[in-house]
Design a protein around this motif. Structure first.
Motif, PDB file in Angstrom:
ATOM      1  N   THR A  17       0.752  13.648  -1.005  1.00 17.36           N
ATOM      2  CA  THR A  17      -0.187  12.551  -0.769  1.00 17.36           C
ATOM      3  C   THR A  17       0.099  11.873   0.571  1.00 17.36           C
ATOM      4  O   THR A  17      -0.622  10.970   0.968  1.00 17.36           O
ATOM      5  CB  THR A  17      -0.138  11.505  -1.904  1.00 17.36           C
ATOM      6  N   PHE A  18       1.181  12.298   1.216  1.00 15.16           N
ATOM      7  CA  PHE A  18       1.366  11.932   2.624  1.00 15.16           C
ATOM      8  C   PHE A  18       2.019  13.096   3.371  1.00 15.16           C
ATOM      9  O   PHE A  18       3.081  12.983   3.972  1.00 15.16           O
ATOM     10  CB  PHE A  18       2.182  10.636   2.787  1.00 15.16           C
ATOM     11  N   SER A  19       1.387  14.247   3.292  1.00 17.39           N
ATOM     12  CA  SER A  19       1.806  15.428   4.053  1.00 17.39           C
ATOM     13  C   SER A  19       0.711  16.466   3.866  1.00 17.39           C
ATOM     14  O   SER A  19      -0.179  16.283   3.023  1.00 17.39           O
ATOM     15  CB  SER A  19       3.144  15.971   3.545  1.00 17.39           C
ATOM     16  N   VAL A  20       0.781  17.559   4.627  1.00 17.72           N
ATOM     17  CA  VAL A  20      -0.324  18.511   4.578  1.00 17.72           C
ATOM     18  C   VAL A  20      -0.239  19.472   3.398  1.00 17.72           C
ATOM     19  O   VAL A  20      -1.215  20.101   3.040  1.00 17.72           O
ATOM     20  CB  VAL A  20      -0.452  19.318   5.892  1.00 17.72           C
ATOM     21  N   LYS A  21       0.964  19.593   2.799  1.00 12.38           N
ATOM     22  CA  LYS A  21       1.088  20.466   1.633  1.00 12.38           C
ATOM     23  C   LYS A  21       2.249  20.006   0.763  1.00 12.38           C
ATOM     24  O   LYS A  21       3.137  19.302   1.248  1.00 12.38           O
ATOM     25  CB  LYS A  21       1.290  21.916   2.081  1.00 12.38           C
ATOM     26  N   GLY A  36       0.808  -1.218   0.000  1.00  6.33           N
ATOM     27  CA  GLY A  36       0.000   0.000   0.000  1.00  6.33           C
ATOM     28  C   GLY A  36       0.843   1.272   0.000  1.00  6.33           C
ATOM     29  O   GLY A  36       0.310   2.364  -0.228  1.00  6.33           O
ATOM     30  N   ILE A  37       2.151   1.149   0.206  1.00  7.72           N
ATOM     31  CA  ILE A  37       2.982   2.363   0.120  1.00  7.72           C
ATOM     32  C   ILE A  37       3.078   2.871  -1.313  1.00  7.72           C
ATOM     33  O   ILE A  37       3.500   3.992  -1.543  1.00  7.72           O
ATOM     34  CB  ILE A  37       4.411   2.163   0.684  1.00  7.72           C
ATOM     35  N   TRP A  38       2.672   2.042  -2.292  1.00  9.95           N
ATOM     36  CA  TRP A  38       2.654   2.494  -3.696  1.00  9.95           C
ATOM     37  C   TRP A  38       1.393   3.298  -4.011  1.00  9.95           C
ATOM     38  O   TRP A  38       1.291   3.919  -5.066  1.00  9.95           O
ATOM     39  CB  TRP A  38       2.719   1.299  -4.651  1.00  9.95           C
ATOM     40  N   ASP A  39       0.379   3.234  -3.138  1.00  8.20           N
ATOM     41  CA  ASP A  39      -0.878   3.956  -3.398  1.00  8.20           C
ATOM     42  C   ASP A  39      -0.840   5.331  -2.739  1.00  8.20           C
ATOM     43  O   ASP A  39      -0.263   5.480  -1.656  1.00  8.20           O
ATOM     44  CB  ASP A  39      -2.068   3.191  -2.794  1.00  8.20           C
ATOM     45  N   ASP A  40      -1.494   6.299  -3.360  1.00 10.12           N
ATOM     46  CA  ASP A  40      -1.628   7.610  -2.716  1.00 10.12           C
ATOM     47  C   ASP A  40      -2.263   7.389  -1.348  1.00 10.12           C
ATOM     48  O   ASP A  40      -3.360   6.843  -1.263  1.00 10.12           O
ATOM     49  CB  ASP A  40      -2.548   8.516  -3.544  1.00 10.12           C
ATOM     50  N   ARG A  41      -1.589   7.838  -0.301  1.00  5.32           N
ATOM     51  CA  ARG A  41      -2.154   7.629   1.037  1.00  5.32           C
ATOM     52  C   ARG A  41      -3.283   8.619   1.309  1.00  5.32           C
ATOM     53  O   ARG A  41      -4.168   8.370   2.118  1.00  5.32           O
ATOM     54  CB  ARG A  41      -1.073   7.765   2.121  1.00  5.32           C
ATOM     55  N   GLU A  42      -3.194   9.771   0.654  1.00  2.26           N
ATOM     56  CA  GLU A  42      -4.192  10.842   0.817  1.00  2.26           C
ATOM     57  C   GLU A  42      -4.320  11.521  -0.548  1.00  2.26           C
ATOM     58  O   GLU A  42      -3.481  11.309  -1.411  1.00  2.26           O
ATOM     59  CB  GLU A  42      -3.708  11.879   1.859  1.00  2.26           C
ATOM     60  N   PRO A  43      -5.352  12.362  -0.745  1.00  2.00           N
ATOM     61  CA  PRO A  43      -5.413  13.105  -2.017  1.00  2.00           C
ATOM     62  C   PRO A  43      -4.267  14.122  -2.101  1.00  2.00           C
ATOM     63  O   PRO A  43      -3.746  14.558  -1.073  1.00  2.00           O
ATOM     64  CB  PRO A  43      -6.755  13.832  -1.944  1.00  2.00           C
ATOM     65  N   TYR A  44      -3.906  14.488  -3.303  1.00  2.00           N
ATOM     66  CA  TYR A  44      -2.960  15.598  -3.500  1.00  2.00           C
ATOM     67  C   TYR A  44      -3.567  16.877  -2.926  1.00  2.00           C
ATOM     68  O   TYR A  44      -4.770  17.100  -3.050  1.00  2.00           O
ATOM     69  CB  TYR A  44      -2.714  15.817  -4.987  1.00  2.00           C
ATOM     70  N   LYS A  45      -2.728  17.712  -2.307  1.00  4.15           N
ATOM     71  CA  LYS A  45      -3.219  19.018  -1.826  1.00  4.15           C
ATOM     72  C   LYS A  45      -2.749  20.130  -2.756  1.00  4.15           C
ATOM     73  O   LYS A  45      -2.374  21.217  -2.324  1.00  4.15           O
ATOM     74  CB  LYS A  45      -2.733  19.309  -0.409  1.00  4.15           C
ATOM     75  N   THR A  46      -2.744  19.846  -4.038  1.00  8.55           N
ATOM     76  CA  THR A  46      -2.196  20.784  -5.011  1.00  8.55           C
ATOM     77  C   THR A  46      -3.292  21.436  -5.840  1.00  8.55           C
ATOM     78  O   THR A  46      -3.000  22.208  -6.751  1.00  8.55           O
ATOM     79  CB  THR A  46      -1.260  20.018  -5.980  1.00  8.55           C
TER      80      THR A  46
END
Ligand SMILES: Cc1cc2nc3c(=O)[nH]c(=O)nc-3n(C[C@H](O)[C@H](O)[C@H](O)COP(=O)(O)OP(=O)(O)OC[C@H]3O[C@@H](n4cnc5c(N)ncnc54)[C@H](O)[C@@H]3O)c2cc1C
Lengths: 143, 272
Positions: B210-214, B113-123
């Motif tokens: 995808t694994f951070s707030v920005k 699962g580390i290959w999948d986006d953990r969260e949506p992009y914040k871009t």
């Protein structure tokens, strides 16, 4: 009466290429094996420089070097040494887990823990590094 | 397989013959515990903290050895302790070692699962807005941006990049070229001697957001400062056409036009 010890074989994988890894340390003189996982090399398109680097690490370890499919290669190595027990070291890799699952069907498998950077914690919040660090910084450097 | 070699050249010739699928350069970095222990003995933790963000800073270059367990994180820590360094001296280095432990623990939980986006992009973009493949000019080192072309070649010939160079190159690929982080991560994994699924994929996710707030991004001033103008001094793009020119606020608007304006978007390399 002590249990009849079956000869053990050490399986060395890519997360513990030290002659002092816990499996080698606990089994001095035991036959040890490394298998180049050809599927993984192809899947990750591992470049030549990575292979040379790992090969150089292996040359400082008391291991037989094999290549092919990991489970069948280990199976064969076990037969050659009439061994029933495999000793190896822990890894978070899911591929490692799958290989262990398969091996444990036919052999006794011992997975030794690697020395940890921080002692196991009851509650470790991994949502962000900052939360992890809040706990880790208190125990990472015993003073 | 063979265990006896007359020389490094002999080993390389053998590897080339038995692994025909593995191509490219060979690094000058030599594997094995002997070299790893020499590097451990040469650590300069007192210089590390204030210079680690500089390309020429006193970083350890232990990563390929740590990645393959030639040295454990605990051994590095124990070495520092045995030398009697105070906490304040070693804290910056221990924090970086801890990043690796942190990624490994997440890998234990998430597996592939580390290959999948953990969260949506914040871009302000979705994953579908990013290309699947790495552009050829990046691989070939022909973008005409001296810094990025250099990083590309260095990655492919030495199998090592300084952390800051990894951040810049990853940010360029994801945010300036709008390519999925997975494409860049696969490329790094193939070449880095320390290529590690957890540290690599999750660092890429951190840059991507995808694994951070920005998202992590940088500007020319930041790259010039920590590289001591190594490329900017002679790069034909530096004065006018460099895509990294501008303030963080300006770049945020250009790169992420649909994202919410973020007043705290200023990201310095010193964050990690
Ligand atoms: C896009 C990207 C991809 C990366 N891929 C990898 C990778 O595949 N393998 C890898 O080991 N590191 C990776 N890193 C983390 C970091 O860049 C390298 O660990 C570091 O540059 C290695 O150089 P060094 O040994 O001189 O580090 P030092 O600064 O001397 O640090 C000492 C040790 O701490 C660990 N470490 C330091 N920083 C980090 C970090 N941010 N994350 C995890 N561990 C760290 C490494 O084991 C390193 O050897 C990546 C970073 C980015 C931004």
């Amino acid at each position: 009466m002590p249990k009849q010890a079956t000869p053990a074989v050490v399986w060395v994988h890519g997360d513990s290429l030290s002659p002092t890894n816990p499996a080698l340390l606990a089994n001095p003189g035991a036959p040890a094996v490394w298998v180049w996982d050809e599927e993984l090399l192809a899947q990750w398109q591992i470049s030549r420089k990575r292979i040379v680097f790992i090969y150089e690490c292996l040359l400082e370890l008391p291991v037989a070097i094999r290549r092919g499919k990991v489970v069948p290669e280990i199976r064969q190595f076990m037969q050659e040494h009439a061994a029933q027990t495999i000793v190896t070291t822990a890894s978070p890799s899911p591929r490692f887990r799958a290989i262990c699952q398969e091996l444990s069907g036919s052999f006794t498998l011992e997975i030794l823990p690697m020395p940890a950077l921080i002692p196991p914690q009851k509650h470790l919040d991994l949502r962000r590094f900052s939360r992890y660090w809040k706990v880790a910084e208190k125990v990472i450097y015993p003073r | 397989m063979r265990r006896e070699f007359a020389s490094r050249a002999d080993l390389i010739a053998y590897v080339t013959q038995v692994f025909p699928g593995a191509t490219g350069a060979v690094s000058e970095t030599v594997g094995g515990r002997t070299v790893a222990l020499e590097k451990l003995a040469a650590l300069q933790p007192d210089r590390y903290g204030h210079s680690r963000n500089e390309l020429e800073g006193a970083v350890t270059r232990l990563s390929p050895y740590i990645r393959h367990g030639v040295l454990t994180l605990a051994e590095v820590r124990d070495h520092l302790q045995a030398q009697g360094y105070a906490w304040a001296v070693v804290e910056p280095l221990l924090r970086q070692l801890a990043w690796r432990d942190y990624w490994q623990q997440l890998y234990e939980q998430w597996g592939d699962g580390i290959w999948d986006d953990r969260e949506p992009y914040k871009t302000g973009f979705t994953a579908a807005d990013y290309a699947d493949e790495l552009p050829q000019d990046i691989i070939n080192g022909t973008t005409s941006l001296d810094c990025m072309d250099h990083f590309s070649r260095e990655l492919q010939t030495t199998g090592y990049l300084h952390n800051h160079a990894r951040l810049w190159l990853a940010a360029y690929i994801i945010h300036w070229r709008r390519v999925k982080w997975q494409a860049g991560a696969r490329w790094f994994l193939s070449h880095l001697l320390d290529g590690d699924p957890a540290s690599n994929q999750l660092s890429w996710q951190w840059v991507a957001s995808t694994f951070s707030v920005k998202p992590y991004y940088f500007n020319q001033e930041n790259l010039a400062r920590f590289s001591r103008r190594k490329w900017c001094a002679t790069c034909p793009h530096a004065a006018q056409t460099c895509p990294f020119r501008g303030s963080y606020e300006q770049l945020h608007k250009q790169l992420f036009p649909h994202a919410e304006a973020s007043h705290s978007s200023r990201r310095l390399g010193t964050r990690r």
